[in-house]
Scaffold this active site. Structure first.
Site: not given
Ligand SMILES: NC(=O)c1ccc[n+]([C@@H]2O[C@H](COP(=O)([O-])OP(=O)(O)OC[C@H]3O[C@@H](n4cnc5c(N)ncnc54)[C@H](OP(=O)(O)O)[C@@H]3O)[C@@H](O)[C@H]2O)c1
Length: 224
Positions: A12-13, A52-53, A146, A179, A181
């Protein structure tokens, strides 16, 4: 040379942040829960560390591993969209708590564990990936865990901006946009590369005068 540490960098991001900062010549420390499975990240050739956060022992172990390595930019990106059941009438409590652990307390845990590294960096920039869904003013209801977890993150990050100002630490509270992802889904209008390119500009522009503001990826202020 700028050193950037990113949480949740295996997909993802977070993965795109790692790729783009490495392409820009930064030293990247990319962290994820399971480095042995992080093939796309490993392929970038950046330093990969376990984190692991939600786990204080994991955060402490990372700090020990990093020793006194200065970190210029710390990006608390890891996030969780929460359990299936997270509405006003029906909530999966274990899932609700996990959402808080990852999204609200995770960035605080990592920022505290790596504060000395951040203090020894030049830039002293802490970046948290929040969401517009954490805006109370903007909320249309639904996705309670969330939304609540990101609203809590906003308060935590805003407090860090106030309390760590004396150390020269600046805090960016960034909404990446919607985004494409695993979390955002395939209907999202923005690619991770577009969102990250904009957010890197916002991070470059971060200074004491805009620290602690709730901004979207294009720098537009979002109401709390
Ligand atoms: N995509 C959007 O539209 C969007 C919009 C607003 C905000 N955001 C924010 O942007 C950030 C990135 O989002 P994304 O879309 O890239 O999400 P994503 O594709 O679901 O990826 C989430 C990432 O967080 C990691 N993660 C989850 N739990 C964890 C833990 N306990 N310790 C360490 N890593 C952990 C996952 O690792 P694993 O592979 O191990 O699960 C993965 O690398 C997040 O904070 C999300 O809330 C995203």
């Amino acid at each position: 040379m700028t050193t950037v540490l990113i949480t949740g960098a295996n997909r993802g991001i977070g993965l795109v942040f790692a790729r783009q900062y490495a392409a820009d010549g930064a030293t990247v420390i990319a962290t994820c829960r399971e480095p042995e499975k992080a093939d796309k990240l490993t392929a970038l050739g950046v330093r990969v560390e376990q984190l692991d956060v939600t786990d204080p022992a994991s955060a402490t172990a990372l700090a020990v591993t990093l020793k006194a390595v200065p970190i210029d930019i710390l990006i608390a990106n890891a996030g969780y969209y929460g359990p299936e059941l997270q509405d006003a009438d029906d909530a999966d409590w274990a899932g609700f708590l996990q959402t808080y652990r990852v999204n609200s307390l995770g960035p605080l845990l990592v920022a505290q564990a790596l504060k000395l590294n951040l203090l020894s960096g030049q830039d002293k920039k802490l970046v948290v990936l929040t969401s517009k869904m954490g805006s109370i003013a903007d909320s249309t209801g639904g996705h309670l865990a969330y939304r609540a977890s990101k609203a809590a993150l906003n308060m935590i990050a805003h407090n860090l901006a106030l309390e760590w100002k004396k150390h020269g630490i600046k805090v960016a509270i960034l909404h990446p946009g919607w985004v494409k992802t695993d979390m955002g889904g395939s209907s999202a209008p923005l690619s991770a590369a577009e969102s990250v390119a904009e957010m890197m500009n916002r991070i470059a522009e971060l200074w004491p005068g805009n620290s602690g503001q709730f901004l979207d990826y294009q720098g537009k202020e979002i109401r709390w």
